[in-house]
Design a protein around this motif. Structure first.
Motif, PDB file in Angstrom:
ATOM      1  N   ASN A 277       0.882  -1.157   0.000  1.00 30.27           N
ATOM      2  CA  ASN A 277       0.000   0.000   0.000  1.00 30.27           C
ATOM      3  C   ASN A 277       0.927   1.215   0.000  1.00 30.27           C
ATOM      4  O   ASN A 277       1.666   1.430   0.962  1.00 30.27           O
ATOM      5  CB  ASN A 277      -0.856  -0.060   1.276  1.00 30.27           C
ATOM      6  N   ILE A 278       0.935   1.956  -1.108  1.00 27.40           N
ATOM      7  CA  ILE A 278       1.953   2.996  -1.297  1.00 27.40           C
ATOM      8  C   ILE A 278       1.359   4.386  -1.043  1.00 27.40           C
ATOM      9  O   ILE A 278       0.394   4.768  -1.698  1.00 27.40           O
ATOM     10  CB  ILE A 278       2.513   2.949  -2.740  1.00 27.40           C
ATOM     11  N   ILE A 279       1.955   5.118  -0.110  1.00 27.54           N
ATOM     12  CA  ILE A 279       1.503   6.491   0.135  1.00 27.54           C
ATOM     13  C   ILE A 279       2.559   7.463  -0.372  1.00 27.54           C
ATOM     14  O   ILE A 279       3.697   7.480   0.121  1.00 27.54           O
ATOM     15  CB  ILE A 279       1.253   6.751   1.636  1.00 27.54           C
ATOM     16  N   PHE A 280       2.184   8.267  -1.373  1.00 20.91           N
ATOM     17  CA  PHE A 280       3.088   9.296  -1.881  1.00 20.91           C
ATOM     18  C   PHE A 280       2.904  10.579  -1.072  1.00 20.91           C
ATOM     19  O   PHE A 280       1.845  10.806  -0.458  1.00 20.91           O
ATOM     20  CB  PHE A 280       2.818   9.556  -3.368  1.00 20.91           C
ATOM     21  N   ALA A 281       3.931  11.401  -1.110  1.00 18.89           N
ATOM     22  CA  ALA A 281       3.928  12.627  -0.296  1.00 18.89           C
ATOM     23  C   ALA A 281       2.765  13.546  -0.661  1.00 18.89           C
ATOM     24  O   ALA A 281       2.298  14.326   0.166  1.00 18.89           O
ATOM     25  CB  ALA A 281       5.257  13.359  -0.461  1.00 18.89           C
ATOM     26  N   ASP A 282       2.307  13.447  -1.915  1.00 16.69           N
ATOM     27  CA  ASP A 282       1.238  14.357  -2.334  1.00 16.69           C
ATOM     28  C   ASP A 282      -0.165  13.809  -2.042  1.00 16.69           C
ATOM     29  O   ASP A 282      -1.159  14.364  -2.477  1.00 16.69           O
ATOM     30  CB  ASP A 282       1.380  14.678  -3.829  1.00 16.69           C
TER      31      ASP A 282
END
Lengths: 491, 317
Positions: A277-282
């Motif tokens: 589950n990938i959380i990007f800074a934006d």
């Protein structure tokens, strides 16, 4: 630490306590003992063996269910063959569809009862059984019912033919829903069924047998056998079964695929996962944190497509982990029948042991473990929601499917690094992407080698939506138009 | 054909194959002496095709291929399991690029392969005749192969439309299912139909964006190896198709068991080999496609080596 973090730690210890809000269970009928459902009748197992199914939240026996042996499997397959040859394969497809619609309607009518039984037999929160498992099971039957007389439209230039008898083996995490995923398309495509529910969660499948009886399905079209792994093996190895559908662990899937070698049996396997589950800074961080909670703590983490690896972009990692820990303190672990409960009981003593072994292992490997320190009920099987930080890609808590409320958190700097880490697994069932940039969703979504991508959401299911894995997460798809081909000969 | 024929009087290294002119019928296996007035032919060395290059087998082994008259047609590379592993590495490295190439580009490259084959048709007719086909049958096989390539070239940007879907989920999400290539595919080509059978097996695989390692027909590998030259001049990126010649009963197990191969397509009807392949494939839940007999080209052969990917996104905001 980032300025966006709340300046003060939230204090949940305010004296505001939740009053118990238990679901009433007086409307539910569970018999003391269940026999096998073969040829439209409940019949005793040949060897006369029964085993207990218990409530994992209090370890009390709910009922005794039959242990089907090889002779019983043979009887069930014969019943299914007879029903296939004499009735089901000759029936007008539209009529077949109407039977399946009936099943959907009766499940809807009895939804509350099913939800309670699913909760007490498997340990899942009543909120999830009520809002997810049972409505989706009914919807699945309703969806596939309509396909029965429309199969020719699904496969251009082909004339789909039914296969015959389908042997179906399902897991304990979504007992009725998995039965629906298996039975509905099989029947719509004109096959008959021998279904084995999981050893620890047989009750809703047996209640489904009552529904099938009530829907007046011709005897033998659906047969339901309770039992352990040996029952499943007897189904897989029976000569007169034309198709095997299995949902469960990759290890058992491997054994089944191996056992089917040299036969003409068609198969679909829906196996394990270790989704990133990938959380990007934006990303919208608060929304992403909610998504993480849903991804890993839904159904106690007993979900093959659970987002059990969290990959957070380094610049927001502190913020995400802080907020996640805050949010975890609000999660209520306890009585599955209480409508306030977020995390119910672990399905079985054996599964709890497996999860606890991973908790020890993670710490031994050098990871930092975080739990909120809530108190477990005295009886039953419980696991507090757990985070592992400071983990490496090589750690077993990062590589292996734990099947519990346990999240391993890693960080990344670049998109390419996130993709490389996400794909560094033998699994490929699902993946999550959290970002406000549409272009990034399409870019990363295309690069993740997995069968289901949830973008700015997680753990959503629908009968129209194909589900299934890449790589060692399985073979074939269930759900949607794509799920039909698993039950048809298209040559 | 006797596979155990030894290289008499020649070192293995120099055992390059020579296609003989049909006029020469030597009693022994030595090289034919040409009649004094004619020019000595320059025959081709048949090698493997791995990662866009033409290496000999790392094992140094070979087997001898006889033509219909029993003369040596060529010494073929007897590829080893290590050659196969090298080919898998090449195919894996090429995968992201090829899978990410636009459908239009893949279509053009498949069409380009057809163009190159058309231009070299005579060479393949000659090789097929050498292996026993009459001229008409040989010509028919070559033209059918060219048409097969054109057929799949046309599918690259159409099968995604025919077999994808937008799914009407009940919740407030946009949900769609698309197809993606399964990955690296190992292929055991049919024994008969040296050219068409080979190309029929690989064309749908690469049309769908997969990369492949194919084992040529053991009985008749000439055309498959020569086809590598066609690929090499057709803008097919290195590693997308890798071609081995060798003993099927030696290599089939490796084709089926390799942990970094995602699917195997086995053409043939040997029940014990099929069982072995299916058992070995279970090691990494490999997709197994068994084709007991030749089937007409169709888009379902592309779909056989595709995965369905379903993506959800909320609607709202």
């Amino acid at each position: 630490m980032n300025k966006r973090i709340a300046p003060h730690k939230l204090n949940f210890d305010t004296g505001w306590a939740y009053s118990p809000a238990p679901e009433s269970i007086d409307h539910v009928h569970i018999k003391d003992q269940y026999k096998l459902f073969i040829g439209g009748k409940f019949v005793a197992p040949k060897a006369g063996k029964y085993f207990n199914t218990i409530n994992p939240a209090n370890e009390k026996v709910l009922a005794r269910v039959a242990q089907a042996g090889a002779t019983d499997v043979d009887r069930a397959v014969n019943a299914a063959r007879g029903a296939y040859d004499n009735i089901w394969s000759k029936m007008k497809p539209a009529e077949r569809g109407k039977y399946i619609y009936r099943i959907a309607r009766i499940i809807q009518e009895r939804a509350r009862e099913f939800a309670v039984i699913e909760s007490v037999d498997g340990g899942k929160p009543i909120r999830e059984a009520r809002d997810v498992d049972i409505p989706l099971a009914a919807a699945h039957f309703f969806y596939y019912a309509g396909w029965a007389d429309k199969l020719n439209y699904a496969f251009p230039c082909r004339t789909p033919q039914s296969l015959g008898v389908a042997g179906q083996i399902i897991p304990w995490n979504f007992p009725l829903l998995m039965a629906a995923w298996k039975i509905a398309p099989a029947l719509a495509c004109g096959n008959t069924v021998v279904l084995k529910p999981a050893e620890t969660t047989p009750l809703t499948a047996l209640k489904l047998a009552e529904v099938i009886e009530a829907a007046d399905l011709p005897p033998g079209v659906v047969n339901i056998l309770t039992g352990d792994g040996s029952t499943g093996a007897a189904i897989v190895n029976h000569d007169d079964v034309n198709k095997i559908a299995f949902t469960g662990s990759t290890n058992v899937g491997r054994i089944i695929q191996h056992a089917l070698a040299g036969t003409d049996k068609k198969y679909t396997l829906e196996l394990g996962g270790k989704a990133a589950n990938i959380i990007f800074a934006d990303a919208a961080i608060d929304q992403a944190v909610e998504g993480v909670v849903n991804a890993i703590f839904f159904n106690q983490g007993h979900v093959c497509c659970a987002g059990s690896r969290l990959l957070v972009q380094e610049s927001v990692a502190d913020e995400v982990v802080f907020k996640l820990k805050e949010r975890m303190q609000t999660l209520i672990v306890g009585d599955p029948l209480d409508k306030n409960t977020d995390i119910g009981a672990i399905n079985s003593a054996a599964q709890l042991e497996r999860i606890n072994a991973y908790l020890d292992l993670g710490q031994e490997e050098g990871a930092e473990m975080f739990q909120c320190g809530g108190k477990n009920p005295d009886k039953g099987y419980w696991c507090q929601p757990t985070l592992f930080t400071n983990v490496a890609q090589s750690h077993r808590v990062v590589r292996e499917e734990i099947f519990g409320p346990v999240l391993a958190i890693q960080t990344f700097r670049t998109l390419d690094e996130a993709v490389a880490k996400a794909n560094n697994t033998q699994y490929g069932l699902s993946g999550g992407i959290w970002t406000d940039k549409g272009a990034k969703i399409f870019n990363v979504g295309a690069k993740i080698r997995a069968g289901v991508i949830w973008a700015n959401t997680f753990n959503k299911f629908d009968p129209t939506s194909p589900f299934g894995g890449y790589k060692e997460s399985g073979v074939g798809r269930e759900g949607g138009m794509h799920g039909l081909s698993a039950y048809l000969d298209l040559h | 054909m006797d596979k155990t024929v030894k290289a008499e009087g020649r070192s293995i290294d120099s055992a390059s194959a020579r296609v003989k002119s049909s006029a020469a019928k030597p009693a022994s296996r030595g090289r034919a002496k040409p009649p004094a007035a004619t020019r000595l032919g320059v025959a081709k060395t048949y090698k493997l095709y791995i990662n866009g290059k033409f290496p000999r087998t790392e094992s140094g082994r070979y087997f001898t291929l006889a033509d219909t008259k029993g003369n040596i047609a060529a010494n073929m590379c007897r590829a080893s399991r290590k050659d196969f592993r090298e080919a898998v590495l090449a195919a894996r490295s090429a995968f992201n690029g090829w899978a990410g190439a636009s459908a239009y580009l893949r279509g053009q490259i498949l069409y380009r392969i057809a163009e190159m084959l058309e231009a070299r048709a005579e060479q393949f007719v000659t090789e097929l005749k050498l292996m026993g086909l009459d001229k008409r049958a040989a010509s028919r096989e070559v033209t059918a192969t060219i048409d097969c390539l054109v057929y799949y070239a046309g599918w690259t940007d159409k099968y995604p439309q025919v077999f994808s879907s937008v799914n009407p989920v009940a919740s407030s999400h946009f949900n769609f299912s698309i197809l993606e290539p399964v990955g690296v595919v190992s292929i055991l080509a049919r024994q008969e139909s040296a050219l068409l059978g080979f190309v029929e097996a690989i064309a749908p695989v690469i049309a769908g964006g997969n990369t492949a390692i194919a084992l040529a027909s053991e009985q008749n590998p000439l055309c498959a190896i020569s086809f590598a030259e066609v690929l090499h001049s057709s803008d097919v990126p290195a590693g997308v198709i890798n071609i081995l010649s060798g003993y099927r009963n030696e290599l089939a197990e490796q084709f089926a068991s390799h942990m970094d191969v995602n699917a195997i397509i086995a053409n043939g009807d040997d029940a014990s080999e099929i069982k072995m392949i299916q058992e070995q494939a279970a090691n990494n839940i490999k997709r197994v496609i068994i084709r007991k007999k030749s089937i007409a080209a169709d888009p379902y052969q592309i779909i056989d080596v595709q995965e369905t990917k379903t993506t959800w996104h909320p609607i709202g905001g």
